[in-house]
Design a protein around this motif. Structure first.
Motif, mmCIF file in Angstrom:
data_model
loop_
_atom_site.group_PDB
_atom_site.id
_atom_site.type_symbol
_atom_site.label_atom_id
_atom_site.label_comp_id
_atom_site.label_asym_id
_atom_site.label_seq_id
_atom_site.Cartn_x
_atom_site.Cartn_y
_atom_site.Cartn_z
ATOM 1 N N GLU A 1 2.226 1.721 -3.446
ATOM 2 C CA GLU A 1 1.207 2.261 -4.353
ATOM 3 C C GLU A 1 1.049 3.763 -4.170
ATOM 4 O OE1 GLU A 1 -2.450 0.246 -3.583
ATOM 5 O OE2 GLU A 1 -1.744 -1.654 -4.422
ATOM 6 N N ARG A 2 0.944 4.175 -2.925
ATOM 7 C CA ARG A 2 0.747 5.604 -2.650
ATOM 8 C C ARG A 2 1.913 6.433 -3.166
ATOM 9 N NH1 ARG A 2 -1.371 5.853 3.590
ATOM 10 N NH2 ARG A 2 -3.410 4.873 3.273
ATOM 11 N N ARG A 3 3.110 5.905 -3.076
ATOM 12 C CA ARG A 3 4.297 6.643 -3.533
ATOM 13 C C ARG A 3 4.459 6.582 -5.044
ATOM 14 N NH1 ARG A 3 9.161 8.539 -3.903
ATOM 15 N NH2 ARG A 3 11.051 7.390 -4.321
ATOM 16 N N TYR B 1 -9.059 5.290 -4.305
ATOM 17 C CA TYR B 1 -8.534 5.588 -5.644
ATOM 18 C C TYR B 1 -9.677 5.997 -6.559
ATOM 19 C CZ TYR B 1 -4.567 2.864 -3.979
ATOM 20 O OH TYR B 1 -3.510 2.403 -3.244
ATOM 21 N N ALA C 1 -5.999 8.795 1.684
ATOM 22 C CA ALA C 1 -5.178 7.886 2.481
ATOM 23 C C ALA C 1 -5.843 7.673 3.836
ATOM 24 C CB ALA C 1 -3.774 8.457 2.657
ATOM 25 N N SER D 1 -6.561 2.780 1.299
ATOM 26 C CA SER D 1 -6.569 3.897 0.351
ATOM 27 C C SER D 1 -7.864 3.971 -0.441
ATOM 28 C CB SER D 1 -5.405 3.758 -0.641
ATOM 29 O OG SER D 1 -4.173 3.904 0.008
ATOM 30 N N GLU E 1 -5.319 6.214 -9.432
ATOM 31 C CA GLU E 1 -4.883 7.490 -8.855
ATOM 32 C C GLU E 1 -5.327 7.559 -7.394
ATOM 33 O OE1 GLU E 1 -5.988 12.221 -9.170
ATOM 34 O OE2 GLU E 1 -6.672 10.878 -10.753
ATOM 35 N N PRO E 2 -4.379 7.558 -6.458
ATOM 36 C CA PRO E 2 -4.770 7.680 -5.050
ATOM 37 C C PRO E 2 -5.370 9.058 -4.779
ATOM 38 C CG PRO E 2 -2.429 7.081 -5.260
ATOM 39 C CD PRO E 2 -2.938 7.427 -6.626
ATOM 40 N N LEU F 1 0.825 -1.200 0.000
ATOM 41 C CA LEU F 1 0.000 0.000 0.000
ATOM 42 C C LEU F 1 0.865 1.257 0.000
ATOM 43 C CD1 LEU F 1 -3.181 0.677 0.503
ATOM 44 C CD2 LEU F 1 -2.239 1.506 2.643
ATOM 45 N N ALA F 2 1.912 1.267 0.803
ATOM 46 C CA ALA F 2 2.821 2.422 0.824
ATOM 47 C C ALA F 2 3.494 2.587 -0.534
ATOM 48 C CB ALA F 2 3.865 2.252 1.924
#
Length: 156
Positions: A73-75, A108, A94, A106, A90-91, A70-71
């Motif tokens: 993906e967010r980055r 999206y 959070a 998250s 697209e996040p 998950l981290a």
């Protein structure tokens, strides 16, 4: 409508359902709390996915081993998106652990479409071409600091 698969895939997997997602959304994103929540029939092996209204999707790790992704993906999704020839998730929100759910999660933007089914793709050559363009673009991305891959194998 297809039946929702809620069977466990991992021994340490949490039970995840729409009421839980509604509570998480209400606390973290109250401006989305009136949107309907519906679990998707096909969520995947690592994450459960729930539609949130018509424009969003909520992804929650099913088990502790899925949390580090998950981290990533967010980055990485916001960095990769502009460099690729197709839309990527697209996040837009959070979520964090709370009393009902122990890990980050998250929200999206929803990407409309369907997974290809072997033997049922109307234009397989077009799909192969698009996939090739995507892979070529992805291979051009400078990925210093990216997480190591752990799925799949050589395309040959």
């Amino acid at each position: 409508m297809a039946a929702v698969n809620t069977s466990r895939m991992h021994a340490d997997e949490l039970d995840l359902d729409a009421p839980l997602v509604r509570r998480l959304i209400a606390r973290r994103f109250p401006h989305w709390s009136a949107l309907p929540v519906r679990r998707l029939a096909s969520s995947g092996t690592e994450n459960a996915m729930f539609r949130l209204g018509t424009e969003l999707v909520v992804r929650l790790p099913r088990h502790p081993g899925a949390v580090p992704d998950l981290a990533h993906e967010r980055r990485w999704l916001p960095l990769l998106g502009p460099l690729l020839p197709v839309a990527v998730p697209e996040p837009v929100g959070a979520g964090e652990a709370d009393e009902d759910y122990p890990w980050p999660w998250s929200v999206y933007r929803w990407l409309a479409g369907a997974n290809p089914v072997a033997g049922a793709v109307a234009r397989p050559e077009g799909l192969a071409r698009e996939l090739g363009l995507f892979v070529r673009a992805l291979r051009r991305v400078e990925a210093a600091g990216a997480p190591a891959g752990y799925r799949g194998g050589p395309l040959r």
